[in-house]
Design an enzyme around this catalytic site. Structure first.
Site, PDB file in Angstrom:
ATOM      1  N   CYS A 178     -42.040 -20.270   4.484  1.00  0.00           N
ATOM      2  CA  CYS A 178     -43.159 -20.740   3.674  1.00  0.00           C
ATOM      3  C   CYS A 178     -43.261 -22.241   3.808  1.00  0.00           C
ATOM      4  O   CYS A 178     -42.482 -22.984   3.211  1.00  0.00           O
ATOM      5  CB  CYS A 178     -43.038 -20.358   2.203  1.00  0.00           C
ATOM      6  SG  CYS A 178     -44.496 -20.955   1.313  1.00  0.00           S
ATOM      7  N   CYS A 352     -49.910 -20.037  -1.043  1.00  0.00           N
ATOM      8  CA  CYS A 352     -49.046 -21.213  -1.257  1.00  0.00           C
ATOM      9  C   CYS A 352     -49.846 -22.275  -1.982  1.00  0.00           C
ATOM     10  O   CYS A 352     -50.694 -22.932  -1.362  1.00  0.00           O
ATOM     11  CB  CYS A 352     -48.652 -21.842   0.072  1.00  0.00           C
ATOM     12  SG  CYS A 352     -47.418 -20.984   0.961  1.00  0.00           S
TER      13      CYS A 352
END
Ligand code: FAD
Length: 420
Positions: A178, A352
């Protein structure tokens, strides 16, 4: 003296304990699955066993805010028994082995458990030790080295920012699942130090070959970094930390180079728990090898996985877990109870939210094959105040008040069970 007339020999056998559903991990994924299984009436809590050695459940997303000086670490932790569904069975010994042929789990104390269906949700381990010297400097309260990936080091980063008087700041990132999370710390640190008028030289070293894997967000973040005077170096991997000195390796040429620092933020390499590969459930990197759309294990039809420990080729986030959970539950019930095939419904959705300052957030949302999958396109063409309010105030509320009760469907909003 008393005489022993006979000696009885007792043979102790460890009896296996059976559960219909075994869930390994009481983190975001294990908690979300158990809460929805109970909320939707698929199982009574006593039919579910969760394996989780930690006494506290962590809202890890909040550690960014701890490092950024926006909340206290206490707001990111709650006792496990307060968040898990009431009356689920809890085993607090770590799982060391699974025998998927025999539907058996073994914990570190040697106890055996059997299951009908298994959900693996054991997250990832943060491998600070693979960077030489990192742990020594992270643990040293005097050393200007911190990391939001562990709550104590996140508290340290906050203190480092408060006390920083100027100099060279380095933010290192390994190849990561991520890319959004580390950027938060860069922008939040920049914002706080600029507000104090501290003279700084910011350098971000990423092992990845782009700022962000999705071109649209990579461009936005690149422009913001340029505006703020942040220097970004790609394909560089941190391999050693020394006193005010770091050693990086070029990912392609393998050449080493050193840099000095006055402030260092480390993102640790991450790896799945060893028991996954040891039990024959892993892919070539050791993640639970599941079908990318059904979440069912590729070899064992009663084994499922989701979250950070899974092989799903998407960014590993809590938002992704929220999208994976209903698909996993639906397919588990379909295959086991209804004898139907699983449906390929998970398309890789993840999200995100990235703090670009302490007033704005860029909400990145996408799915497999780097395709955008935005919920609020009008606010997602750049960083925005509206997304900031969502991330800072609403997401923590949704996590602690709705998710733990099985009521949060991620971007589908509040869940009203409609059947499978
Ligand atoms: C600093 C930071 C910021 C983040 N920010 C965001 C964000 O803004 N948005 C977002 O969506 N996501 C964010 N995330 C990611 C998110 O927190 C994770 O994706 C999510 O926690 C994954 O859930 P999980 O259940 O798979 O893993 P975890 O939540 O890590 O839970 C795994 C659990 O398994 C247990 N376990 C491990 N091994 C064993 C074993 N052998 N036996 C039994 N139990 C075991 C562990 O103790 C742990 O409790 C962030 C993460 C971090 C670290």
């Amino acid at each position: 003296m008393r005489k022993l007339n006979h000696i009885s020999i007792y043979a102790f056998t460890v009896r296996a304990i059976h559960s219909q559903i075994a869930i390994i991990g009481g983190g975001t994924a294990g908690l979300n699955v158990s809460a929805q299984l109970v909320r939707d009436g698929h199982f009574i809590p006593q039919q579910i066993r969760i394996f989780e050695p930690y006494k506290m459940h962590a809202y890890q997303t909040g550690w960014t805010m701890v490092g950024g000086g926006m909340c206290k670490v206490q707001q990111t932790m709650k006792p496990m028994e307060k968040v898990l569904p009431k009356n689920v069975c809890l085993s607090d010994c770590p799982v060391v082995r699974i025998d998927p042929e025999q539907n058996t789990i073994i914990t570190m104390d040697g106890q055996k458990y059997t299951y009908d269906q298994l959900v693996v949700a054991s997250g990832v381990q943060r491998d600070y030790a693979s960077i030489k010297g990192a742990l020594q400097y992270l643990e040293n309260p005097e050393a200007p080295v911190g990391s939001i990936y562990y709550y104590r080091y996140a508290q340290k980063i906050d203190k480092m920012i408060k006390e920083f008087e100027g100099g060279k700041l380095i933010f290192s990132e390994p190849l990561t699942k991520c890319e959004g999370i580390p950027s938060n710390m860069v922008f939040l640190t920049h914002e706080r130090l600029s507000a104090r008028g501290v003279k700084c030289d910011f350098h971000v070293y990423k092992a990845n070959d782009t700022i962000f894997g999705i071109p649209k967000y990579s461009e936005i973040l690149g422009e913001l970094a340029h505006e703020k005077g942040l220097h970004c170096h790609l394909k560089k991997r941190l391999i050693e930390v020394q006193d005010h000195k770091v050693i990086f390796e070029d990912v392609e040429t393998k050449q080493l180079f050193t840099s000095d620092y006055d402030f260092l933020h480390i993102v640790p390499p991450q790896k799945p728990a060893a028991f996954i590969a040891d039990s024959g459930l892993g892919d070539s990197d050791g993640y639970v090898n599941i079908h990318p759309n059904t979440l069912q294990h590729v070899r064992y039809s009663n084994v499922w996985a989701l979250g950070d420990c899974s092989s799903l080729p998407t960014s590993k986030t809590a938002a992704a877990v929220m999208a994976q959970t209903p698909v996993l539950i639906k397919n588990l019930i379909r295959t086991w109870r209804l004898k139907q095939s699983p449906l390929p419904e998970y398309q890789g959705y993840t999200s995100c939210p990235i703090y670009t300052s302490n007033k704005k957030v860029l909400l990145a949302e996408f799915k497999y094959n780097k395709q955008l999958d935005e919920t609020f396109p009008v606010f997602q063409s750049s960083d925005s105040k509206a997304m900031y309010l969502l991330k800072k105030h609403f997401f923590p509320f949704a996590y602690w008040q709705l998710m733990v009760r099985g009521l949060w469907g991620g971007r589908d909003g509040i869940r009203l069970f409609k059947g499978i």
